[in-house]
Design a protein around this motif. Structure first.
Motif, mmCIF file in Angstrom:
data_model
loop_
_atom_site.group_PDB
_atom_site.id
_atom_site.type_symbol
_atom_site.label_atom_id
_atom_site.label_comp_id
_atom_site.label_asym_id
_atom_site.label_seq_id
_atom_site.Cartn_x
_atom_site.Cartn_y
_atom_site.Cartn_z
ATOM 1 N N LEU A 5 0.849 -1.191 0.000
ATOM 2 C CA LEU A 5 0.000 0.000 0.000
ATOM 3 C C LEU A 5 0.882 1.238 0.000
ATOM 4 N N GLY A 6 0.606 2.154 -0.946
ATOM 5 C CA GLY A 6 1.345 3.409 -1.016
ATOM 6 C C GLY A 6 0.405 4.589 -0.894
ATOM 7 N N ILE A 7 0.717 5.520 0.010
ATOM 8 C CA ILE A 7 -0.151 6.674 0.265
ATOM 9 C C ILE A 7 0.685 7.949 0.248
ATOM 10 N N ARG A 8 0.188 8.962 -0.487
ATOM 11 C CA ARG A 8 0.831 10.281 -0.475
ATOM 12 C C ARG A 8 0.028 11.199 0.436
ATOM 13 N N VAL A 9 0.702 11.819 1.407
ATOM 14 C CA VAL A 9 0.021 12.606 2.433
ATOM 15 C C VAL A 9 0.569 14.027 2.430
ATOM 16 N N SER A 10 -0.131 14.888 3.163
ATOM 17 C CA SER A 10 0.308 16.279 3.286
ATOM 18 C C SER A 10 0.964 16.553 4.634
ATOM 19 N N TRP A 47 13.218 16.144 -3.027
ATOM 20 C CA TRP A 47 11.855 16.257 -3.561
ATOM 21 C C TRP A 47 10.798 15.474 -2.770
ATOM 22 N N GLU A 48 11.242 14.613 -1.803
ATOM 23 C CA GLU A 48 10.245 13.792 -1.106
ATOM 24 C C GLU A 48 10.801 13.290 0.228
ATOM 25 N N THR A 49 9.904 13.181 1.203
ATOM 26 C CA THR A 49 10.204 12.506 2.475
ATOM 27 C C THR A 49 9.226 11.347 2.611
ATOM 28 N N SER A 50 9.737 10.165 2.960
ATOM 29 C CA SER A 50 8.854 8.996 3.006
ATOM 30 C C SER A 50 9.277 8.023 4.098
ATOM 31 N N TYR A 51 8.295 7.248 4.574
ATOM 32 C CA TYR A 51 8.517 6.127 5.486
ATOM 33 C C TYR A 51 8.207 4.836 4.733
ATOM 34 N N ASN A 52 9.148 3.898 4.750
ATOM 35 C CA ASN A 52 8.905 2.555 4.221
ATOM 36 C C ASN A 52 8.744 1.604 5.408
ATOM 37 N N VAL A 77 -6.625 9.745 4.685
ATOM 38 C CA VAL A 77 -5.252 10.155 4.984
ATOM 39 C C VAL A 77 -4.596 10.886 3.813
ATOM 40 N N GLY A 78 -5.038 10.657 2.598
ATOM 41 C CA GLY A 78 -4.400 11.292 1.452
ATOM 42 C C GLY A 78 -4.700 10.545 0.172
ATOM 43 N N GLU A 79 -3.763 10.587 -0.769
ATOM 44 C CA GLU A 79 -3.939 9.980 -2.085
ATOM 45 C C GLU A 79 -3.353 8.567 -2.095
ATOM 46 N N ILE A 80 -4.170 7.587 -2.511
ATOM 47 C CA ILE A 80 -3.706 6.204 -2.628
ATOM 48 C C ILE A 80 -2.937 6.066 -3.938
ATOM 49 N N LEU A 81 -1.649 5.765 -3.858
ATOM 50 C CA LEU A 81 -0.816 5.625 -5.053
ATOM 51 C C LEU A 81 -0.904 4.225 -5.648
ATOM 52 N N TYR A 82 -0.937 3.214 -4.807
ATOM 53 C CA TYR A 82 -1.103 1.830 -5.266
ATOM 54 C C TYR A 82 -1.593 0.980 -4.089
ATOM 55 N N LYS A 83 -2.226 -0.145 -4.439
ATOM 56 C CA LYS A 83 -2.751 -1.045 -3.408
ATOM 57 C C LYS A 83 -2.821 -2.449 -3.993
ATOM 58 N N LEU A 139 3.938 -0.915 3.697
ATOM 59 C CA LEU A 139 3.261 0.381 3.615
ATOM 60 C C LEU A 139 4.283 1.492 3.392
ATOM 61 N N THR A 140 3.998 2.330 2.389
ATOM 62 C CA THR A 140 4.839 3.504 2.123
ATOM 63 C C THR A 140 3.978 4.755 2.230
ATOM 64 N N ILE A 141 4.353 5.653 3.131
ATOM 65 C CA ILE A 141 3.675 6.951 3.230
ATOM 66 C C ILE A 141 4.693 8.025 2.890
ATOM 67 N N SER A 142 4.322 8.912 1.971
ATOM 68 C CA SER A 142 5.287 9.891 1.464
ATOM 69 C C SER A 142 4.662 11.272 1.381
ATOM 70 N N LYS A 143 5.533 12.262 1.436
ATOM 71 C CA LYS A 143 5.116 13.659 1.308
ATOM 72 C C LYS A 143 6.049 14.338 0.317
ATOM 73 N N GLN A 144 5.459 14.959 -0.711
ATOM 74 C CA GLN A 144 6.263 15.665 -1.700
ATOM 75 C C GLN A 144 6.710 17.016 -1.167
ATOM 76 N N LYS A 145 7.899 17.427 -1.609
ATOM 77 C CA LYS A 145 8.429 18.731 -1.229
ATOM 78 C C LYS A 145 8.384 19.670 -2.434
ATOM 79 N N ASN A 146 8.267 20.969 -2.160
ATOM 80 C CA ASN A 146 8.412 21.960 -3.217
ATOM 81 C C ASN A 146 9.888 22.079 -3.542
ATOM 82 N N PHE A 147 10.225 21.856 -4.817
ATOM 83 C CA PHE A 147 11.637 21.831 -5.199
ATOM 84 C C PHE A 147 12.255 23.227 -5.069
#
Length: 279
Positions: free
Chosen positions: A69-74, A104-109, A130-136, A212-220
């Motif tokens: 499961l991959g989730i992109r969060v804020s 460009w990103e911070t994430s927990y695997n 929680v945010g956007e589901i990237l894959y499941k 489970l991967t939860i990630s947050k994108q950064k403004n470059f």
């Protein structure tokens, strides 16, 4: 009269002696025959087909559940804390936890082990709001047949081990004892191996695994490379140039034997050329 009584006594002794020998021979033969019979039955049982094993009554299916499961969060830290709370609530634990931090990103695997009965509940709670589901990806594997096969083989091996131990008590010679002990040792190793496989499968069935991967994108942001001052660079260049010249000069001096050889060859060649001109 005495001769008749003596003859009857001798015949009686002969009959008793023959019976004793036959009894001893029967004991040795019966142990060997029984050992051979046990070995044949063990070999036959080790090749028992799974179709025959499946005929046994199964009270509960053995299912291994895995997922990704991959989730992109804020808000990464708050979501990570929320996942920790849900894991504790459902009696799970982290098998591994990794934090990646790039430009460009911070994430927990996270590799999470959850009791199978709570696996789908955990996924539902983890992905809700929680945010956007990237894959499941969820996978369920039925390993009931493997369980039945391993349990049946293990039970058979334990039964044959008991019978070999009984034969060991009846053994009359060192050869028989050593042969039976070798069979017992091999059976004990097989029992230990089969027991380990059953424990491993039981753990996979009891606890499901979720990557489970939860990630947050950064403004470059562009970060210019820091450079030294011009004066420092000039000093460094002059210094390197001077040291380069010194090294080259020392190298020229270092190969002085080569210069002598070159000079000698040039002199001989010049002399040879002048000699040709005179002719």
């Amino acid at each position: 009269m005495m001769r008749k009584i003596l003859s009857i006594f001798i015949v009686t002794l002969l009959i008793i002696s023959c019976n004793q020998k036959q009894s001893d021979n029967y004991t040795v033969t019966s142990i060997e025959d029984e050992s051979i019979l046990v070995e044949q039955q063990y070999k036959n049982s080790s090749h028992e087909s799974i179709d025959e094993v499946e005929k046994q009554e199964v009270t509960k299916k053995k299912i291994i559940k895995d997922g990704r499961l991959g989730i992109r969060v804020s808000d990464l830290e708050n979501i990570k804390f929320r996942i920790d709370t849900i894991i504790n609530h459902y009696g799970g634990y982290y098998a591994s936890e990794k934090l990646n931090n790039s430009d460009w990103e911070t994430s927990y695997n996270l590799k999470i082990r959850i009791p199978s009965d709570n696996f789908m509940k955990f996924i539902h709670d983890a992905e809700t709001g929680v945010g956007e589901i990237l894959y499941k990806e969820i996978e369920a594997r039925d390993v009931t047949d493997q369980f039945i096969d391993l349990e049946t083989r293990l039970e058979n091996k334990r039964n044959y081990l008991k019978r070999y131990n009984d034969l060991l008590i009846k053994a009359n010679s060192i050869k028989e004892i050593l042969e039976i002990e070798e069979k017992i040792r091999a059976l004990e190793e097989e029992i230990e191996s089969t027991t380990g496989k059953l424990k491993y499968l039981s753990d996979l069935v009891a606890y499901s695994t979720l990557d489970l991967t939860i990630s947050k994108q950064k403004n470059f942001k562009y970060y210019p490379i820091k450079r030294d001052k011009f004066s420092e660079k000039l000093k460094q260049s002059l210094s390197k140039g001077w040291f380069g010249f010194v090294d080259f000069f020392l190298f020229i001096i270092n190969i002085w034997p080569l210069w002598i050889i070159i000079t000698l060859i040039f002199y001989l060649w010049k002399k040879y050329k002048m000699k040709i001109k005179r002719k």
